[in-house]
Design an enzyme around this catalytic site. Sequence first.
Site, PDB file in Angstrom:
ATOM      1  N   ARG A   1       0.827  -1.222   0.000  1.00 47.48           N
ATOM      2  CA  ARG A   1       0.000   0.000   0.000  1.00 47.48           C
ATOM      3  C   ARG A   1       0.860   1.271   0.000  1.00 47.48           C
ATOM      4  O   ARG A   1       0.452   2.285  -0.577  1.00 47.48           O
ATOM      5  CB  ARG A   1      -0.934   0.005   1.220  1.00 47.48           C
ATOM      6  CG  ARG A   1      -2.157  -0.870   1.005  1.00 47.48           C
ATOM      7  CD  ARG A   1      -3.123  -0.789   2.173  1.00 47.48           C
ATOM      8  NE  ARG A   1      -4.331  -1.551   1.868  1.00 47.48           N
ATOM      9  CZ  ARG A   1      -5.305  -1.774   2.737  1.00 47.48           C
ATOM     10  NH1 ARG A   1      -5.215  -1.312   3.978  1.00 47.48           N
ATOM     11  NH2 ARG A   1      -6.374  -2.454   2.383  1.00 47.48           N
TER      12      ARG A   1
ATOM     13  N   LYS B   1     -17.277 -17.936   1.854  1.00 46.87           N
ATOM     14  CA  LYS B   1     -18.697 -17.823   2.192  1.00 46.87           C
ATOM     15  C   LYS B   1     -19.522 -17.024   1.200  1.00 46.87           C
ATOM     16  O   LYS B   1     -19.085 -16.003   0.698  1.00 46.87           O
ATOM     17  CB  LYS B   1     -18.822 -17.146   3.565  1.00 46.87           C
ATOM     18  CG  LYS B   1     -18.330 -18.027   4.676  1.00 46.87           C
ATOM     19  CD  LYS B   1     -18.601 -17.366   6.002  1.00 46.87           C
ATOM     20  CE  LYS B   1     -18.229 -18.291   7.144  1.00 46.87           C
ATOM     21  NZ  LYS B   1     -18.358 -17.614   8.420  1.00 46.87           N
TER      22      LYS B   1
ATOM     23  N   GLY C   1      -8.293  -8.849  -0.248  1.00 47.72           N
ATOM     24  CA  GLY C   1      -7.136  -9.286   0.533  1.00 47.72           C
ATOM     25  C   GLY C   1      -6.645 -10.674   0.175  1.00 47.72           C
ATOM     26  O   GLY C   1      -5.490 -10.862  -0.230  1.00 47.72           O
TER      27      GLY C   1
ATOM     28  N   GLY D   1     -12.619  -4.497   1.608  1.00 48.41           N
ATOM     29  CA  GLY D   1     -14.025  -4.096   1.676  1.00 48.41           C
ATOM     30  C   GLY D   1     -14.407  -3.088   0.607  1.00 48.41           C
ATOM     31  O   GLY D   1     -15.496  -3.171   0.021  1.00 48.41           O
TER      32      GLY D   1
HETATM   33  C1  3PG Z   1      -8.618  -1.598   5.338  1.00 50.00           C
HETATM   34  O1  3PG Z   1      -7.460  -1.902   5.647  1.00 50.00           O
HETATM   35  O2  3PG Z   1      -9.452  -2.421   4.942  1.00 50.00           O
HETATM   36  C2  3PG Z   1      -9.002  -0.173   5.429  1.00 50.00           C
HETATM   37  O3  3PG Z   1      -7.910   0.609   5.823  1.00 50.00           O
HETATM   38  C3  3PG Z   1     -10.159   0.036   6.360  1.00 50.00           C
HETATM   39  O4  3PG Z   1      -9.827  -0.372   7.658  1.00 50.00           O
HETATM   40  P1  3PG Z   1     -10.992  -0.803   8.646  1.00 50.00           P
HETATM   41  O5  3PG Z   1     -11.556  -2.086   8.079  1.00 50.00           O
HETATM   42  O6  3PG Z   1     -10.339  -0.991   9.992  1.00 50.00           O
HETATM   43  O7  3PG Z   1     -12.019   0.280   8.653  1.00 50.00           O
END
Ligand code: 3PG
Length: 398
Positions: free
Chosen positions: A36, A198, A355, A378
């Site tokens: 990142r 899932k 991820g 996310g």
């Molecule tokens: C991540 O790493 O997915 C983002 O930085 C958001 O982090 P968080 O899920 O803790 O809000």
Amino acid sequence: MRFRNLDDADVKGKRVLLRVDLNVPMQNGKVSDATRIEEIAPTITELADKGGKVILLSHFGRPKGPDPKASLRPVAAEIARIVKRPVTFAEDCVGPKAEAAIAKMKNGDILCLENTRFHPGEEKNDKEFAKQLAALGDIFVDDAFSAAHREHAANTSIVTVSNLPAYPGRAMKAELDALEKAFETPEHPVAAIIGGAKISTKLELLGHLLLKVETLIIGGGMANTFLAAQGKAVGKSLCENDLVPAARDILAKAKSLGREIVLPVDAVVAQKLAANVPSRVVPVDQIGASDIILDIGPRSIEYVISVLARSKTLVWNGPFGAFEFEPFDNGTIEVAEAVAELTEAGRLVSFAGGGDTVAALNMASVTGRLSHVSTAGGAFLESLEGKTLPGVKVLLLP
Ligand code: 3PG
Ligand code: MG
């Protein structure tokens, strides 16, 4: 979607608040995966080279208030190593400590502010806190696509409570361009691979994708629930029985829309989930009562690759098998290699993200060979659901 263009920003002598996602993996106080940071480095150096005072703003971890273990100080040191210039650090992201550090900056300097989540106002998206942050800058640049699904002060209210001109940074823009190319202006046919454990987390995603793609390829543990929905026995495999009706709905929706859903036709099964345990390949209608499905089989791999060979665009989230354990990484690796080769041959535009997906693609050594790989988790998934993320919305021009 229209945004301000960073090319047009006059940053010389300006305090540039650069929202980044420094939520990077750490081990023993050191950054263990700097992907990142490498992604945002070009934006940082560009703004510094143009004479901006670059002020980095980020959250890290999920601290409840100030917590030395969640300090961004070691991350700032890693940024300095990567951009090959000094990066100073302020022990707070607002107030006297931040102000004093900024007052000392010269054009081209880089400063990293402490974790925004040390203040409860960050996650509460508190307007007063956002005003304090906004007061530290003259322009706002957001390069944190992977945090854009969070409606927090340092990436949403900071824009809406202030008059700061807001720009997507280079990495953010690359993510947005890739999503647009995949979903708004793709070359058809479009295929999507959705894998992972899932269905429960990906129901909305599957429903939305059916509207966008010609072929939906389902892999990973999720596929087992679909096999169960087709009346097949899945033995001891991961299966969300309560979601069998939802899986049936998706199959029916695909049929009515004329979309193809690709499920495994054969599977690699074992008696337990561990590396290098005895395993065998079976057709999916012959899964034994004690079998655990851990990967797709060779006929499935071959079929998936044939689908990709007749597609022009691919969106990929989620591995095919239990890729952390050999040899159950084989399906993911073989498909990944095929995707890389089709991409390099100019026959496929390939987008991947999430991820686990990035970890799997790294393992297959293909990450740099795809058209675009998003490190967002996310935020990538919510984009695939067709949502405009709150952190992106505030950057839109009317
Ligand atoms: C991540 O790493 O997915 C983002 O930085 C958001 O982090 P968080 O899920 O803790 O809000
Ligand atoms: Mg997250």
